[in-house]
Design a protein around this motif. Structure first.
Motif, mmCIF file in Angstrom:
data_model
loop_
_atom_site.group_PDB
_atom_site.id
_atom_site.type_symbol
_atom_site.label_atom_id
_atom_site.label_comp_id
_atom_site.label_asym_id
_atom_site.label_seq_id
_atom_site.Cartn_x
_atom_site.Cartn_y
_atom_site.Cartn_z
ATOM 1 N N PHE A 140 35.305 37.197 49.316
ATOM 2 C CA PHE A 140 34.821 37.564 47.973
ATOM 3 C C PHE A 140 34.133 36.331 47.397
ATOM 4 C CE2 PHE A 140 35.786 37.824 43.353
ATOM 5 C CZ PHE A 140 35.382 39.127 43.051
ATOM 6 N N LEU A 142 32.294 35.008 44.431
ATOM 7 C CA LEU A 142 31.879 35.053 43.026
ATOM 8 C C LEU A 142 31.685 33.627 42.506
ATOM 9 C CD1 LEU A 142 31.552 36.596 40.278
ATOM 10 C CD2 LEU A 142 34.041 36.461 40.020
ATOM 11 N N THR A 143 32.705 32.802 42.710
ATOM 12 C CA THR A 143 32.751 31.469 42.115
ATOM 13 C C THR A 143 31.640 30.550 42.622
ATOM 14 O OG1 THR A 143 35.136 31.680 41.882
ATOM 15 C CG2 THR A 143 34.255 29.442 41.854
ATOM 16 N N GLY A 148 33.285 28.955 37.297
ATOM 17 C CA GLY A 148 34.619 29.309 37.785
ATOM 18 C C GLY A 148 35.252 30.306 36.830
ATOM 19 N N ALA A 151 32.872 33.342 34.858
ATOM 20 C CA ALA A 151 32.269 33.961 36.044
ATOM 21 C C ALA A 151 30.854 34.484 35.772
ATOM 22 C CB ALA A 151 33.165 35.105 36.523
ATOM 23 N N ALA A 152 30.569 34.844 34.522
ATOM 24 C CA ALA A 152 29.243 35.401 34.215
ATOM 25 C C ALA A 152 28.142 34.349 34.292
ATOM 26 C CB ALA A 152 29.265 36.042 32.827
ATOM 27 N N HIS A 196 26.122 39.714 31.040
ATOM 28 C CA HIS A 196 27.033 40.551 31.823
ATOM 29 C C HIS A 196 26.307 41.693 32.533
ATOM 30 C CE1 HIS A 196 29.760 38.720 28.704
ATOM 31 N NE2 HIS A 196 30.305 38.329 29.841
ATOM 32 N N ARG A 197 24.995 41.759 32.351
ATOM 33 C CA ARG A 197 24.193 42.809 33.021
ATOM 34 C C ARG A 197 23.223 42.202 34.029
ATOM 35 N NH1 ARG A 197 26.217 47.844 32.613
ATOM 36 N NH2 ARG A 197 27.105 48.176 30.562
ATOM 37 N N PHE A 250 29.024 42.303 37.375
ATOM 38 C CA PHE A 250 30.083 41.614 36.637
ATOM 39 C C PHE A 250 31.277 42.530 36.425
ATOM 40 C CE2 PHE A 250 32.361 40.174 32.866
ATOM 41 C CZ PHE A 250 32.596 38.853 33.204
ATOM 42 N N ARG A 251 30.997 43.772 35.992
ATOM 43 C CA ARG A 251 32.112 44.705 35.762
ATOM 44 C C ARG A 251 32.849 44.997 37.070
ATOM 45 N NH1 ARG A 251 28.648 45.032 32.450
ATOM 46 N NH2 ARG A 251 28.931 45.338 30.224
ATOM 47 N N ARG A 255 36.746 44.570 37.726
ATOM 48 C CA ARG A 255 37.594 45.685 38.208
ATOM 49 C C ARG A 255 38.295 45.299 39.512
ATOM 50 N NH1 ARG A 255 33.605 50.088 39.142
ATOM 51 N NH2 ARG A 255 35.389 51.305 39.838
ATOM 52 N N LEU A 257 39.214 42.211 40.336
ATOM 53 C CA LEU A 257 40.307 41.285 40.010
ATOM 54 C C LEU A 257 41.479 42.021 39.364
ATOM 55 C CD1 LEU A 257 38.090 38.312 38.819
ATOM 56 C CD2 LEU A 257 39.485 38.372 40.887
ATOM 57 N N ASP A 258 41.185 43.089 38.636
ATOM 58 C CA ASP A 258 42.273 43.891 38.052
ATOM 59 C C ASP A 258 43.202 44.412 39.153
ATOM 60 O OD1 ASP A 258 41.222 43.600 35.552
ATOM 61 O OD2 ASP A 258 40.464 45.649 35.357
ATOM 62 N N ARG A 261 44.629 40.792 41.635
ATOM 63 C CA ARG A 261 45.568 39.770 41.130
ATOM 64 C C ARG A 261 47.030 40.085 41.475
ATOM 65 N NH1 ARG A 261 41.870 38.781 35.796
ATOM 66 N NH2 ARG A 261 40.635 37.082 36.677
ATOM 67 N N TYR A 381 44.096 30.257 41.475
ATOM 68 C CA TYR A 381 43.000 31.122 41.936
ATOM 69 C C TYR A 381 43.131 32.553 41.429
ATOM 70 C CZ TYR A 381 45.707 32.027 46.402
ATOM 71 O OH TYR A 381 46.615 32.341 47.353
ATOM 72 N N LEU A 390 44.247 34.790 28.427
ATOM 73 C CA LEU A 390 43.085 35.271 27.667
ATOM 74 C C LEU A 390 42.918 36.782 27.875
ATOM 75 C CD1 LEU A 390 39.622 33.527 27.659
ATOM 76 C CD2 LEU A 390 39.779 35.909 28.340
#
Ligand code: COS
Length: 401
Positions: A140, A142-143, A148, A151-152, A196-197, A250-251, A255, A257-258, A261, A381, A390
């Protein structure tokens, strides 16, 4: 000073958490099978994997052969179609023996989740069978060095050119980046759009020209798990590898990571349980002042707190898995809650395990110093503990009164 038994033999003492009535028969059977495999085949390798800092290819093959890497994938594409809790039970059982090995399954799931969440049937048919069989590993990406927690803020670009996208840029801290065949890469497709788009997700085959591993990190823990910096030098990717629509990236990352994690929370619970098992066994054997140190109330207090922290984290993890699986609207909150609590529990419990073993705990003859080093990453991570707070706080503040 008399040595209190052989340090290495404690690596094989992956005892176990107590059975839980809330698990289904299938979940219990898979957990027990993975636990046995972890005790017999993984634990004896753990110290050497840590020392050599080499990816345990033999254990990847073992997990593939045993079908464990197929757990997160749908049955129609060759997987076992396991639910999130079952995947987490397997990660937990493996991580109690070796956090690096538990991470093989966790990263396989993380890397594949964008595909599983947003991929078309055609894309699933193309990529999932290789992943489910364990022939291919996923990562994956992203980073980046300067993106970090935020992420956006990524800068890697993907520019459409006919039926391909051309990807250029660099990714950092990519678990399995050097051993994966497929990497889900997040890149900016529309720099003018809202932050974010701007981002889209692509499946990139690492055999593609222009893809390279520019460095491997030297780490405190999970040392057998390669963490790579990846370079994308005009890598051409078929447009058919775009996941979802342009701008969805981004979304989709959020999703993912939801759902991923909890895998890190499971790794943390496993590490904590592994350390507790070693500490409890040691306290029963090690004698000072004419009796086993486990007979001293101060040591008993340490062990009891370790057990309480581990079990509380486990129960929260299992509840979070159930909530996420049933499609709870605050899935992100549950995901962040369990990683926050489990990561902190793993750090505290492994630190206390070193304390129980005293000076011996500080030696690499015993597994607890490795477990303490491995635990730290679970607070970092897939979002630092500060990012988990947050996410939780934003979910609370967004609630309608
Ligand atoms: N599911 C779906 N959509 C989500 C979402 C989720 N879990 N979280 C956020 N979004 C959406 C929001 O609804 C928002 O949409 P709108 O613009 O339509 O309102 C958009 O995404 C932006 O959300 P937000 O404003 O919360 O984004 P931020 O830039 O403030 O970032 C955090 C939010 C900090 C939570 C995010 O950047 C993050 O998770 N960072 C850590 C990254 C990480 O874990 N990295 C590790 C990589 S893997 S080792």
């Amino acid at each position: 000073m008399r040595r209190p038994g052989c340090g290495r033999c404690y690596d094989r003492r992956v005892v176990a958490a107590p059975a839980l009535g809330r698990l289904t028969d299938d979940q219990r059977a898979i957990r027990d099978a993975v636990r046995t495999l972890a005790r017999e085949r993984v634990a004896p390798r753990a110290a050497e994997i840590d020392r050599s800092a080499e990816f345990p290819e033999d254990l990847r093959v073992l997990l593939a052969e045993q079908g464990i890497l197929g757990l997160p994938f749908p049955e129609r594409h060759g997987g076992l179609g396991a639910d999130l809790l079952t995947v987490c039970l397997a990660i937990e059982a493996l991580s109690a023996a070796c956090a690096t090995t538990g991470l093989i399954l966790a990263v396989q799931e993380l890397g594949a989740l964008p595909l599983l969440l947003a991929g078309s049937e055609e894309q699933l048919g193309r990529f999932v069978p290789g992943l489910a069989s364990g022939r291919d590993l996923a990562a994956f990406a992203l980073t980046e060095a300067d993106a970090g927690s935020d992420a956006a803020a990524i800068r890697t670009r993907a520019v459409r050119d006919g039926e391909t996208y051309v990807i250029s840029g660099a990714k950092r801290f990519i678990s399995h980046g050097s051993v994966a065949s497929l990497v889900t890469v997040f890149a900016v497709t529309d720099p003018e759009a809202d932050r974010h788009r701007r981002i889209s997700a692509f499946v990139v085959e690492t055999a593609s020209p222009g893809f390279s591993v520019s460095r491997l990190e030297h780490k405190m823990g999970i040392r057998g798990s390669p963490t790579a910096e990846l370079a994308f030098d005009d890598v051409r990717v078929p447009a058919a590898n775009l996941l979802g629509a342009e701008g969805d990236g981004f979304r989709l990352a959020m999703r993912t990571l939801d759902r991923s994690r909890p895998g890190i929370a499971a790794q943390a619970v496993g590490i904590a349980q592994g350390a507790l098992d070693v500490a409890a066994a040691y306290a029963g054997q090690r004698r000072q002042f004419g009796k086993a140190i486990g007979e001293f109330q101060l040591v008993q207090g340490l062990l009891a707190d370790m057990d309480a922290r581990t079990e509380a984290a486990r129960q929260l993890l299992y509840t979070a898995c159930e909530e996420i699986e049933r499609g709870a609207p605050d899935a992100g909150r549950w995901s962040a809650l369990c990683k926050l609590v489990a990561g902190d529990a793993a750090m505290a419990v492994t630190t206390d395990a070193v304390q129980v073993l005293g000076g011996y705990g500080y030696l690499d003859d015993f597994p607890v110093e490795r477990m303490m080093r491995d635990a730290k990453i679970t607070q970092l991570y897939e979002g630092t503990q500060q990012i988990q707070r947050l996410v939780i706080a934003r979910a609370l503040l967004a609630r309608k009164p």
